[in-house]
Design a protein around this motif. Structure first.
Motif, short mmCIF file in Angstrom:
data_model
loop_
_atom_site.label_atom_id
_atom_site.label_comp_id
_atom_site.label_asym_id
_atom_site.label_seq_id
_atom_site.Cartn_x
_atom_site.Cartn_y
_atom_site.Cartn_z
N VAL A 1 0.81 -1.41 -0.04
CA VAL A 1 0.13 -0.02 0.07
C VAL A 1 0.69 1.17 0.08
CG1 VAL A 1 -1.67 1.31 1.26
CG2 VAL A 1 -1.82 -1.06 1.05
N ARG A 2 2.00 1.36 0.76
CA ARG A 2 2.66 2.36 0.64
C ARG A 2 3.55 2.62 -0.60
NH1 ARG A 2 7.72 4.21 -0.41
NH2 ARG A 2 8.49 5.52 1.34
N ASP A 3 4.08 1.63 -1.09
CA ASP A 3 4.60 1.73 -2.36
C ASP A 3 3.75 2.16 -3.58
OD1 ASP A 3 6.76 1.06 -1.12
OD2 ASP A 3 6.92 -0.74 -2.20
N THR A 4 2.29 1.72 -3.43
CA THR A 4 1.45 1.95 -4.56
C THR A 4 1.11 3.50 -4.53
OG1 THR A 4 0.73 -0.43 -4.64
CG2 THR A 4 -0.68 1.10 -5.74
N VAL A 5 0.58 3.84 -3.15
CA VAL A 5 0.27 4.97 -2.99
C VAL A 5 1.13 6.03 -3.39
CG1 VAL A 5 0.81 5.70 -0.33
CG2 VAL A 5 -1.13 6.72 -1.59
N THR A 6 2.51 5.57 -3.20
CA THR A 6 3.61 6.70 -3.79
C THR A 6 3.54 6.76 -5.18
OG1 THR A 6 5.01 5.91 -1.96
CG2 THR A 6 6.29 7.01 -4.02
N LYS A 7 3.21 5.70 -5.83
CA LYS A 7 3.29 5.65 -7.31
C LYS A 7 1.94 6.40 -7.87
CE LYS A 7 3.46 1.92 -9.83
NZ LYS A 7 3.51 0.60 -10.59
N TRP A 8 1.12 6.42 -7.14
CA TRP A 8 -0.33 7.28 -7.45
C TRP A 8 -0.11 8.59 -7.23
CZ3 TRP A 8 -3.39 10.31 -4.67
CH2 TRP A 8 -4.86 10.84 -5.32
N MET A 9 0.76 8.98 -6.43
CA MET A 9 1.23 10.55 -6.02
C MET A 9 1.85 11.03 -6.96
SD MET A 9 1.41 10.11 -1.90
CE MET A 9 1.90 12.14 -1.51
N VAL A 10 2.66 10.34 -7.57
CA VAL A 10 3.73 10.68 -8.77
C VAL A 10 3.04 10.73 -10.13
CG1 VAL A 10 5.55 10.05 -10.18
CG2 VAL A 10 5.94 9.74 -7.70
N GLU A 11 2.06 9.84 -10.39
CA GLU A 11 1.25 9.77 -11.61
C GLU A 11 0.25 10.79 -11.48
OE1 GLU A 11 1.50 4.90 -12.02
OE2 GLU A 11 -0.46 6.19 -11.48
N ASN A 12 -0.18 11.44 -10.30
CA ASN A 12 -1.17 12.73 -10.17
C ASN A 12 -0.47 13.86 -9.80
OD1 ASN A 12 -3.93 11.28 -10.44
ND2 ASN A 12 -3.11 9.86 -9.47
N ASP A 13 0.76 14.09 -9.95
CA ASP A 13 1.41 15.37 -9.93
C ASP A 13 1.23 15.86 -8.37
OD1 ASP A 13 2.96 17.46 -10.64
OD2 ASP A 13 1.18 18.73 -11.48
N TYR A 14 1.78 14.95 -7.56
CA TYR A 14 1.73 15.48 -6.17
C TYR A 14 3.01 16.23 -5.66
CZ TYR A 14 -2.89 14.11 -4.14
OH TYR A 14 -4.03 14.00 -3.70
N TYR A 15 3.68 16.21 -6.63
CA TYR A 15 4.81 17.15 -6.40
C TYR A 15 4.46 18.59 -6.03
CZ TYR A 15 7.42 13.70 -9.36
OH TYR A 15 7.69 12.87 -10.14
N GLN A 16 5.15 19.06 -5.15
CA GLN A 16 4.64 20.45 -4.45
C GLN A 16 5.49 21.69 -5.59
OE1 GLN A 16 2.44 20.70 -2.32
NE2 GLN A 16 2.45 18.56 -2.59
N HIS A 17 4.68 22.22 -5.92
CA HIS A 17 5.30 23.30 -6.80
C HIS A 17 5.44 24.61 -5.95
CE1 HIS A 17 4.28 21.55 -10.76
NE2 HIS A 17 3.33 20.74 -9.97
N LEU A 18 6.53 25.05 -5.75
CA LEU A 18 7.18 26.10 -5.02
C LEU A 18 7.89 27.09 -5.84
CD1 LEU A 18 8.45 24.09 -2.01
CD2 LEU A 18 6.51 25.21 -2.28
N VAL A 19 8.03 28.34 -5.30
CA VAL A 19 8.65 29.44 -6.08
C VAL A 19 9.84 29.64 -5.45
CG1 VAL A 19 8.54 31.86 -6.64
CG2 VAL A 19 6.26 30.49 -6.78
N PHE A 20 10.97 29.66 -6.43
CA PHE A 20 12.45 29.94 -5.65
C PHE A 20 12.81 30.98 -6.55
CE2 PHE A 20 16.98 28.80 -5.60
CZ PHE A 20 17.28 29.10 -4.11
N MET A 21 13.37 32.04 -5.95
CA MET A 21 14.09 33.14 -6.89
C MET A 21 13.32 33.50 -7.99
SD MET A 21 17.94 32.05 -6.39
CE MET A 21 18.53 33.75 -7.02
N GLY A 22 12.02 33.58 -7.79
CA GLY A 22 10.89 34.15 -8.72
C GLY A 22 10.66 33.14 -9.72
N GLU A 23 11.05 31.64 -9.69
CA GLU A 23 10.69 30.65 -10.46
C GLU A 23 10.00 29.64 -9.91
OE1 GLU A 23 13.92 29.47 -13.03
OE2 GLU A 23 14.69 31.40 -13.62
#
Length: 373
Positions: free
Chosen positions: A108-130
């Motif tokens: 379950v832990r490994d599969t939810v990780t895959k699901w999060m990657v596939e669903n763009d769970y990366y956190q979009h942050l702003v660094f130095m204006g980008e």
């Protein structure tokens, strides 16, 4: 329609939300995968085509990527909840909270990780204006309880597709209870247990916030089971469990409790909320057993932008306002456990072990007896 604890005349303190469920906290979604395969006569030991298990998914802000303030507490640590070190250090949960059986935590832990990657769970942050993406590592939160009396737990029947099903089917609104999801094969106070939920809406003078609880109830001893102060477990006639194989002593189980709130509380306050969960468990006569993993996690859907690499402007409720929230926690947990017991249905499992549903007619009879009705 399945009866819930209030339908039997059990009394509770406080006002529930619309669905009396964790999903009364706006944005929260719950999904299940329930795995029931094979007949007891065909069970031939480990690896048989036989299962009574599943997966539960709780999504704090639905399927959108989310980071929420979180806290936790263990009453008794004979169990597992992954991702706790990061939760303790950061005060956050990234993504869903999952519950399953003891031997399926890894997949379950490994599969939810895959699901999060596939669903763009990366956190979009702003660094130095980008705008940038973080490097994409996750610490999924997965809890478990042991269903080895009814399920072929060593057959490893939970697969990737079941995890995806629970996640993708998650929704708001009414929540199924009893023999569903991770609670499918669980036992509570030596009756059939499983999944239950409840909620409380605070009075306006305490902010009008909502607190919700979802439990996977696999704990407790019948002899100590109480309802409204009545020794219900001793009074109920019949519905005795059948165990044809070696079984751990009664009370050797676990309970996972997930709390949600829309109150703007910080991780320390969320951990303190978790410390009130044992009050709700204890009102029903459990919480004493050494062999039970009693593990609790809480999150807040407020402060959507609290997670940042700059300066957070999170709103935090004053501790003076927390008393009503702590009471709501205990009350919703008590009711969620009883809802799990009321909704659960008799199940026969591996080796013809059999656990009976808590008999509704007996509960009503005993309540009336003690109330002099």
């Amino acid at each position: 329609m399945k009866k819930r604890a209030r339908d039997l005349g059990i009394n509770f303190f406080g006002d529930p939300g619309k669905n009396n469920a964790i999903t009364d906290v706006e944005g929260v979604e719950v999904g299940y995968s329930t795995i029931i395969k094979g007949e007891p006569d065909n069970f031939k030991g480990r690896g048989s085509n036989f299962a009574r298990t599943g997966v539960t998914a709780i999504l704090p802000r639905g399927k959108q990527k989310s980071v929420v303030y979180a806290g936790r507490h263990d009453l008794n640590g004979n169990g597992e909840l992954t991702g706790t070190h990061w939760m303790d250090d950061s005060g956050f949960i990234h993504g869903p909270i999952m519950i399953t059986n003891t031997n399926s935590v890894g997949i379950v832990r490994d599969t939810v990780t895959k699901w999060m990657v596939e669903n763009d769970y990366y956190q979009h942050l702003v660094f130095m204006g980008e705008e940038i993406d973080e490097c994409g590592y996750f610490y999924p939160v997965v809890g478990e309880t042991w269903d080895g009396l009814l399920n072929d737990i060593n057959g490893f029947h939970v697969k990737e597709e079941h995890v995806y099903e629970a996640l993708n089917n998650a929704k708001a609104g009414p929540v199924a209870e009893g023999n569903v999801g991770g609670g499918t094969g669980m036992v509570c106070h030596q009756f059939k247990g499983g999944t239950g939920t409840a909620s409380r809406v605070l009075p306006k003078e305490f902010g009008g916030y909502t607190v919700g609880a979802l439990v996977q109830a696999n704990h407790g001893i019948r002899m100590w089971f109480e309802v409204n102060g009545i020794p219900m477990g001793q009074e109920i006639e019949g519905a005795d469990p059948v165990c044809n194989t070696f079984a751990p002593k009664p009370g050797t189980g676990s309970i996972i409790v997930v709390l949600a709130t829309d109150a703007p509380v910080n991780p320390t306050q969320l951990s303190k909320m978790c410390k009130r969960v044992p009050i709700g468990i204890g009102k029903l006569g459990s919480g004493y057993e050494n062999g039970s993993g009693d593990i609790f996690v809480a999150f807040s859907t407020a402060n959507e932008n609290a997670y940042t690499n700059n300066v957070s402007t999170a709103e935090v409720l004053g501790d003076y306002m927390m008393d009503a929230i702590y009471r709501a926690v205990a009350d919703s947990v008590e009711e969620a456990i009883l809802n799990a017991l009321c909704a659960a249905e008799t199940m026969e499992g591996a080796n013809h072990n059999k656990f009976y549903a808590m008999p509704h007619d007996e509960v009503v009879r005993i309540l009336k007896k003690y109330r002099g009705e």
